[in-house]
Each structure stands twice: as C-alpha cells, then as structure tokens.
Design a protein around this motif. Structure first.
Motif, PDB file in Angstrom:
ATOM      1  N   ARG A 190     104.005  16.932  95.932  1.00 26.92           N
ATOM      2  CA  ARG A 190     103.817  16.192  94.686  1.00 26.92           C
ATOM      3  C   ARG A 190     104.144  14.717  94.905  1.00 26.92           C
ATOM      4  O   ARG A 190     104.939  14.378  95.786  1.00 26.92           O
ATOM      5  N   TYR A 191     103.528  13.856  94.097  1.00 28.07           N
ATOM      6  CA  TYR A 191     103.896  12.442  94.128  1.00 28.07           C
ATOM      7  C   TYR A 191     105.062  12.249  93.180  1.00 28.07           C
ATOM      8  O   TYR A 191     104.995  12.694  92.032  1.00 28.07           O
ATOM      9  N   PRO A 192     106.127  11.583  93.639  1.00 22.29           N
ATOM     10  CA  PRO A 192     107.229  11.346  92.704  1.00 22.29           C
ATOM     11  C   PRO A 192     106.818  10.352  91.622  1.00 22.29           C
ATOM     12  O   PRO A 192     106.006   9.458  91.864  1.00 22.29           O
ATOM     13  N   LYS A 193     107.366  10.546  90.436  1.00 22.21           N
ATOM     14  CA  LYS A 193     107.088   9.610  89.333  1.00 22.21           C
ATOM     15  C   LYS A 193     107.904   8.329  89.538  1.00 22.21           C
ATOM     16  O   LYS A 193     108.995   8.370  90.127  1.00 22.21           O
ATOM     17  N   VAL A 194     107.367   7.226  89.030  1.00 22.24           N
ATOM     18  CA  VAL A 194     108.043   5.930  89.204  1.00 22.24           C
ATOM     19  C   VAL A 194     109.471   5.996  88.678  1.00 22.24           C
ATOM     20  O   VAL A 194     110.418   5.536  89.315  1.00 22.24           O
ATOM     21  N   LYS A 195     109.623   6.631  87.526  1.00 19.31           N
ATOM     22  CA  LYS A 195     110.954   6.761  86.912  1.00 19.31           C
ATOM     23  C   LYS A 195     111.908   7.493  87.872  1.00 19.31           C
ATOM     24  O   LYS A 195     113.058   7.099  88.041  1.00 19.31           O
ATOM     25  N   ASP A 196     111.401   8.540  88.523  1.00 23.81           N
ATOM     26  CA  ASP A 196     112.261   9.321  89.422  1.00 23.81           C
ATOM     27  C   ASP A 196     112.578   8.552  90.701  1.00 23.81           C
ATOM     28  O   ASP A 196     113.657   8.700  91.276  1.00 23.81           O
ATOM     29  N   ILE A 197     111.616   7.717  91.145  1.00 23.18           N
ATOM     30  CA  ILE A 197     111.889   6.874  92.316  1.00 23.18           C
ATOM     31  C   ILE A 197     113.009   5.894  91.990  1.00 23.18           C
ATOM     32  O   ILE A 197     113.932   5.690  92.779  1.00 23.18           O
TER      33      ILE A 197
END
Lengths: 265, 326
Positions: A190-197
């Motif tokens: 999965r691609y991490p979400k910006v918020k999670d990064i």
C-alpha cells in the motif's frame, strides 16, 4: 497475532547500470547518494503482515539491521501501518554475513517478545542470497516455509501457499513460524497516506546496539564470515541492440531475416 | 574426508535434470581438487544410475517419512548424511528445494554457503575453490571463496551443463541411519497443485516468448501463445504480469521465477527490470518488442523493435507460419 517483519534497506535496485559503481574496498556497490529503498519483497511481506493484523487483532513490528539511515525504511514501515519499529545498529555489524545478520535479528526478536509470525522477503534486491529467512528460522528454532505468495489464518494455524516450479503447495503450520514472502497480486504494498508519513516522521525509532540485545560481538562482523567476497567486478557483456526500423511489416521482415541468419528459426 | 557431495534425486528411473546439472558442476571441479564425487539419496532411487555419472559413493537414508517432501525431515536426513560423508563441498540445486534447505543445512553444519552459483573453479596449485555468482541483479559479478568447510553451494538452474555419462561403473552404497519421527515435521502439506501449462516446458524450451505489463491485460497473452505454438516454444512472463494476476506464477521468468536459456527469447512489452533480466542471461538471442525506446530491455536485447506488439505480432505469426509450413 504478534508479527515481526524484517526490513532491509538497500540502494534502489532499479538504478540504471550506467550509474552502478563498485567500491573496491568493501566490494559492495558504492552508495554515492543514490536513493535508498526497502528491499522490494520486504514490502510485500509487510503488506501481508498488515492484512493479517487487520483481519483480527494483532501487532506488527518492523525490525531492521543496518546503519542509522535504515531509520527511514522503518519510518516508511510505520507510515504503511506498522505498530512498532526497531533498528539494530552497531559498528561491529559491519561486514557481517547472513549468519551474523540473522543472529542479530534473532536477538532483536527475542527482545521484542515471542512472536507468532516472522516474515522476511524471499530474497533481497541486492545480493539475493535467499538465506536470511531460513537461517533466522533456525536461529529462532521455528518452522519455515519459503517463497510464499499468500498466507492466511486457518483454525489457529497459518496456511501458506509456497510457489514451486510446477505450481504451488499449501502448507499448514502452527505458530510460531517464519515465512519468506514472494510478491503476489494479494500483497501489493500500500502507499502510505501523507498524514501517516507526517506522523511517522515524528515517531522516535528505538535503536539498539549489540549490547542492548545481548549479542556478543564475536558472533558478527567481517572476522567471522564463513565465506569471503574475493572480488566484485562489472560483467563484460554489454550487448549492443540492433534496432529494426520501418513500418511493422518491414520490421517483421527484417526480424525474420536476422533470425534466419542466426539459425534460431 | 573430503569429496564433492551432490544431493541427488532419481525420478522415473533417471537422475533428475537438476541432479545432472549438479553432477556436471561436480565433474568440473573433481579433477582439479583430486577428490571423488559422492552423492546422497533419500528414499529408494537406484544408486547405479548415479555411478554411471562417475559418482563413487552413494549415501542413502531410506525412511517411509521421506517419500513426500517435507522440509524438516529432509533436512534432518541431509544433515545426517552430511555429518557421515564429511565432504569438502555440498552441492544443492538452486531451485525451490535449495531455497528451502541450503541455508538451514549450512546453519546446522555451522559452515559457509554460497547461493546461485554460475561457475566454480579450482586454483591449480593451491587446490582452493572459487565460486562465481551474480550480484545486484546481474549488474556485478562476485567471486566468493569459502572460509569454512564443508561449504554449501546452490547452483543456479540451467547454468551448468548436465553431466555426461561416464560409462559402466560401479560404486559403493553406504546406508545412513536417521531416526525420523513425524513429530519432527513442523509443517504439514495440505495440497499440491500442478500449474504447468500444456506444451513445451518453459525451462526446456528452445524458444521462449514472454509478456509483461506492456501487454495491457491477460488477453494480450493470446498472441504470445499463438506465436509460441507456431515456433514450438513456451510462453513466459515478467513479474509485473504475474503480480497483476494475468498469468500463473509458474510462468514467471526472472530472479524469483524461472531461469531460461533458450536459443531465442522474445520479450514483449517487458520493461527489463533487473529482476527479469537476471533470468534470461543464458538466452542466445534476445529480441525485445516495446513501445518505449528507452526501456532497459533494449540494453540486453540483440534485436529491438520499437512498436506496438499488436501491430507486430500478427504479421510475425503469419510469416513464421509460412516458414514452418513451407
């Protein structure tokens, strides 16, 4: 289910050959500031871990042995959804072979607490020795299934689909166990979400030295490797491609002529 | 004690292809090391079939629990044989079996391991061993020397020439006791599924036509299948096509898939990731068809066509059919 995923940080394996340089001292690829990534199959392993955790309750830890730069690989793991991350980093680990790395991983896993499942990529994107997972399983004294395309929980066991030459096999194992993971349509990372990064970038990552994990330096490092890389060279073969020009019909005609000259058809 | 030990498999009355390749590798270094070739057999295969290829001693563990493959039990038997035979080198195939067992065997024997070996040499005066393997997806070649013995080595499939028959010879069989118990098996086989497509086996094919992400979908493989049928070849795929679920993983060519060494390899819509290229280095002629002139596959191809496979393959199939027919 307590899951540990082992991540290796490597220089991007898709870097073009023209930028590939060898460091004659270490007999390894020169880093030269090239992008560092999580070794591809390790990401598939993490994706599988996250899916297994999300099906029921569980806890996923990403664990790496490497230099301090590997914190960024672990942060990406956290951004993808891992609950916990730890890096084992110690100058004494420099030059270790698979046995040294596996010894460090095994001690790190013991420190984290007994896992139900340990996942590794089936091979690394740099040296592709394919042995870290099986050796780690031995060091932990748990069963191992290699080249697993998918895995699921099944009545308290784990069922793993192992890819072999003729097709595949389904193996059932009672935890704890170790799987080495192959890419599959079911485990596309999965691609991490910006918020999670953003959140992950502020997360402190535990960094352990060998003494933190209770491993004697005599088990690791260049001095105790059982094989030695004597030489690392660039391959001589760099074939020049002959492009066949023209419209499709002309290209096909030239191709047929060339292949007949080479007597391959 | 020494010796070059080969983990052998005899199927349907002949040594398996991978066993012959291991014996080929063993023969290559036996003379230089001045040491005999020995072999291990699990179960009941005929040892005489191995003597004919120059094997002098066959160590056998015969136990009902070894009839079906199970990693832990096979490993216990192999470990026993290793301790009995005390060879200098242990050769295993670099296939699914070697991936399962080689690292674990080296761990148990507390020795070194080199995987995916593409060549072995013996230093003429020092009689020392040197293994060659690819690294970094084929971007580099590593020479590796063992520091602990017996060294375990897995040979990359389809790389070493199969051994030639050495004529009528005899050898010695040594039975090895391994107290096996079903409880030692940590994994249980639920199902074994054959996915092999009909026609020529991918690893054996003299012509291989592979498709990748550039085909755009599973239906793109129809044209490849047709061309393969006309050229009596086999169809392969890149990891991207397998990961997309377009074709089964048994068709994947590359580092984690199969190694092929055909006379003709046609890569259709394949970008040429290092992962894929590592599996085709033995192909004699590589043709690449891709819409992107910058695709890395053209770096390894001998002949390149920049174009849409949907426009190229139909006339190619038609021309090949004429040639084969006439």
């Amino acid at each position: 289910m307590r899951i540990v995923v082992c991540l290796k940080q490597i220089i991007d394996p898709e870097l073009p050959s023209s930028q590939f340089k060898i460091d004659p001292g270490s007999k390894r690829q020169q880093p030269n500031g090239h992008p560092l990534v999580i070794s591809p199959y390790d990401e598939n392993a993490l994706e599988l871990a996250l899916q297994l955790r999300d099906q029921t309750a569980g806890h996923v830890t990403v664990l790496s042995v490497g230099q301090s730069s590997a914190v960024s690989a672990l942060r990406k793991g956290v951004a993808m959804g891992a609950d916990e991350a730890a890096l084992i980093s110690d100058p004494a680990l420099e030059g270790s072979d698979a046995f040294g790395i596996a010894a460090a991983l095994a001690q790190g896993i013991q420190k984290l607490g007994p896992p139900d499942l340990v996942l590794c990529g089936c091979e690394s994107g740099d040296w592709a020795d394919r042995i870290i997972g099986p050796i780690l399983a031995e060091a932990l004294g748990i069963p191992c299934v290699t080249y697993v395309a998918r895995a699921e929980k099944h009545n308290g066991h784990v069922r793993a689909q192992r890819v072999v030459e003729e097709g595949y096999e389904i193996w059932e194992v009672t935890p704890p166990l170790l799987l080495t993971i192959l890419s599959h349509e079911s485990n596309v990372p999965r691609y991490p979400k910006v918020k999670d990064i953003m959140t992950a970038s502020r997360r402190p990552i535990s960094t352990w030295s060998l003494s933190d994990i209770g491993l004697d330096t005599g088990h690791v490092g260049n001095a105790v490797t059982r094989v030695e890389i004597q030489e690392l060279t660039l391959p001589t073969r760099e074939s020049r491609c002959e492009f066949l020009e023209g419209e499709p019909g002309g290209q096909v005609a030239s191709l047929i002529t060339k292949l007949r000259e080479k007597k391959v058809i | 004690m020494g010796g070059i030990f080969v983990f052998a498999k005899v199927e349907n009355g002949v040594p398996s292809r991978s066993t012959l390749e291991l014996l080929g590798g063993a023969q290559k270094i036996a003379a230089g090391l001045e040491e005999p070739v020995t072999a291990g057999l699990l179960g009941q295969g005929d040892a005489a079939l191995l003597y004919a290829y120059g094997v002098e001693t066959v160590y056998r563990v015969d136990h009902p629990l070894l009839k079906e493959y199970q990693a832990d039990l096979h490993l216990l038997a192999l470990e026993r044989i290793g301790r009995t035979a005390e060879p200098r080198v242990i050769l295993l195939p670099g296939d699914s079996l070697g991936r399962d067992l080689a690292g674990r065997l080296a761990f148990r024997l507390q020795t070194g391991i080199v995987t995916e070996v593409i060549d072995i040499d013996v230093h003429p005066s020092e009689k020392s061993l040197r293994f060659t393997r690819q690294a970094y997806g084929g971007k580099a070649i590593a020479a590796i020397v063992p520091k602990a013995f017996p060294v375990v080595a897995t040979l990359k499939p389809r790389t070493f020439d199969p051994a030639a028959r050495a004529g009528d010879r005899t050898g010695t069989e040594i039975p090895v006791e391994a107290p096996l118990d079903g409880a030692q098996a940590g994994t249980r086989l639920v199902e074994r599924v054959q996915e092999e497509t009909t026609g020529v086996k991918l690893e054996d094919a003299q012509v291989v036509i592979s498709g990748g992400r550039g085909l755009g979908g599973p239906e793109g493989f129809d044209l490849l299948v047709e061309l393969a049928r006309v050229l009596k070849g086999a169809v392969g795929s890149s990891r991207a096509a397998t990961d997309a679920g377009w074709v089964p993983s048994s068709m994947q060519v590359g580092q984690t898939g199969k190694t092929v060494s055909p006379d003709l390899y046609i890569a259709v819509g394949i970008s040429g990731a290092t992962q894929h290229v590592a599996g085709i280095s033995g192909a004699k002629t590589i043709v690449a068809i891709n819409t992107d002139p910058e695709a890395s596959i053209f770096k390894v191809a001998h002949l390149g066509i920049v174009g849409d496979y949907k426009a190229i393959l139909p006339p190619l199939i038609a021309r090949c059919r004429e040639l084969v027919g006439g």
